[in-house]
Design an enzyme around this catalytic site. Sequence first.
Site, PDB file in Angstrom:
ATOM      1  N   CYS A   1       0.877  -1.178   0.000  1.00  0.00           N
ATOM      2  CA  CYS A   1       0.000   0.000   0.000  1.00  0.00           C
ATOM      3  C   CYS A   1       0.910   1.222   0.000  1.00  0.00           C
ATOM      4  O   CYS A   1       1.583   1.503   0.984  1.00  0.00           O
ATOM      5  CB  CYS A   1      -0.851  -0.083   1.258  1.00  0.00           C
ATOM      6  SG  CYS A   1      -1.898   1.301   1.627  1.00  0.00           S
ATOM      7  N   LEU A   2       0.964   1.919  -1.115  1.00  0.00           N
ATOM      8  CA  LEU A   2       1.868   3.063  -1.223  1.00  0.00           C
ATOM      9  C   LEU A   2       1.245   4.316  -0.609  1.00  0.00           C
ATOM     10  O   LEU A   2       0.045   4.369  -0.392  1.00  0.00           O
ATOM     11  CB  LEU A   2       2.224   3.298  -2.689  1.00  0.00           C
ATOM     12  CG  LEU A   2       2.969   2.129  -3.346  1.00  0.00           C
ATOM     13  CD1 LEU A   2       3.164   2.391  -4.819  1.00  0.00           C
ATOM     14  CD2 LEU A   2       4.310   1.899  -2.676  1.00  0.00           C
TER      15      LEU A   2
END
Lengths: 168, 404
Positions: free
Chosen positions: A116-117
């Site tokens: 999850c950036l």
Amino acid sequence: MADEATRKAVSEIPLLKTNSGPRDKELWVQRLREEYLALIKYVENNKSADNDWFRLESNKEGTRWFGKCWYIHDLLKYEFDMEFDIPVTYPATAPEVAIPELDGKTAKMYRGGKICLTDHFKPLWARNVPKFGLAHLMALGLGPWLAVEIPDLIAKGLIQHKEQQNSS
Amino acid sequence: MATVEELKLRVRELENELIKCKQKRCPEDAGGSQNYRQRIVKMSAEVVDSNPYSRLMALKRMGIVEDYERIRTFSVAVVGVGGVGSVTAEMLTRCGIGKLILFDYDKVELANMNRLFFQPHQAGLSKVEAAEHTLRSINPDVSFETHNYNITTMDNFTHFMDRISHGGLEEGKPVDLILSCVDNFEARMAINTACNELGQIWMESGVSENAVSGHIQLIIPGETACFACAPPLVVAANIDEKTLKREGVCAASLPTTMGVVAGLLVQNVLKYLLGFGSVSHYLGYNAMQDFFPTMSMKANPQCDDHYCRKQQEEYQRKQAERPKQEVVEEEEEQVVHEDNEWGIELVSEVTEEELKAASGPKPDLPEGITVAYTIPKKENTPDGEMVEETEQSLEDLMAQMKRM
């Protein structure tokens, strides 16, 4: 957005020229060559800065990528397998990098172990289409993610050093 | 060796398969003691307890919908069968849609139970499989087609394109509408790419990661803005970004917001397919203030997607061929705020010049709608070193990388 070291590393990765995705036949080969050139340069830079931290390779078509990334914590090396597919809309959208073995261990992941950036990554990528490539994805996406998540996972005892694990 | 959990899952899969086979063969005794009704050949308007369509057909008698039975002639593809997509599919099933094609690569998980539709005993099954089972038992008149894969990868995308261009009620014809109920940018862009190439009308839907806003959008390639025409539009939640805590989580979700968005989406679908009311081009939902901004946005002549630009040319050509009075109506309105009974005015964004140069222009949008980010104008002079041309072939480079 990113710390000074990351900024410097990113500024030394050559930018890509060809705006082409996996559905474009000859132009994609050209793009792939540029991807490899940028990746090779980035790995060389990392090696000379004594910060070598990943390897990547792809299938013949360059649509599926896999490799290893590692993180040094308290002088111990923690290594993980990573993988991702090039989406049909690449380079307009960045690939979703996955570390399947960490799936379920951190909330900073989507199903299948996709990392999850941060909120900053997508705008940054969008503003740099088509100049950013996979090397930039490593430097601005996976690198910072490992730097935040791995020490946390180690502290929580969710990952153990593989050799220690074997000896115990 | 298979674990007990794996075997349990396998049993569930096989049970599901069995029910499906039974339903296909003789719908009346499928599922054992459960009551499954037989297929209904013709929708009846008769008001009796046993007619599942009586309340829908009443829409005709009340003059809302001219020809409700037409619903059975449509084929709709739902991409993403999660919090929004599953409810959307259920609504369309209950409305008696002709055919539903479901796409999703995910499995049902217990973590999905804060949303509607799926049930704990379905955990572990693929979402499309579990959904088909439930939906078929609700309404056996609907045809179902399911695809358990990720549409953004090369092989699957080709198949996806093929199914939307041939998966109509009559095999070989295109679907009537595609509904995007996915939760990520990549999948939306993939749907956008496919629809621009095929000239396929679709509706996009979304719920924000903080679960307190959402939107629906109608995209007519060449006419209204496509998903690549502007940076993603978002409903301003009026929450100070600095106070929004993100630590330790990726996304929040609420059954309420997702249910509302699915409802808004299917309402727009019914209006579009059956021709009643006015079809929204963009409708936002701000749950914090209970505010529903609307707007419509034209396609961007500088869109990065060249099929979008091609569709625009096609649309312009068709517009030019139309009688003159209609052309006059087509005035240059970037953003039309059709409904403004609250007297809301546009606040002009006068930001500092430097800030603008660094972030790029912000499109003129009505209050309550903004862009997720802005993109500065493309510069010809790159702010860094470009890759150098070499004589090395791709194979050489792959080998070199492997040796490192």
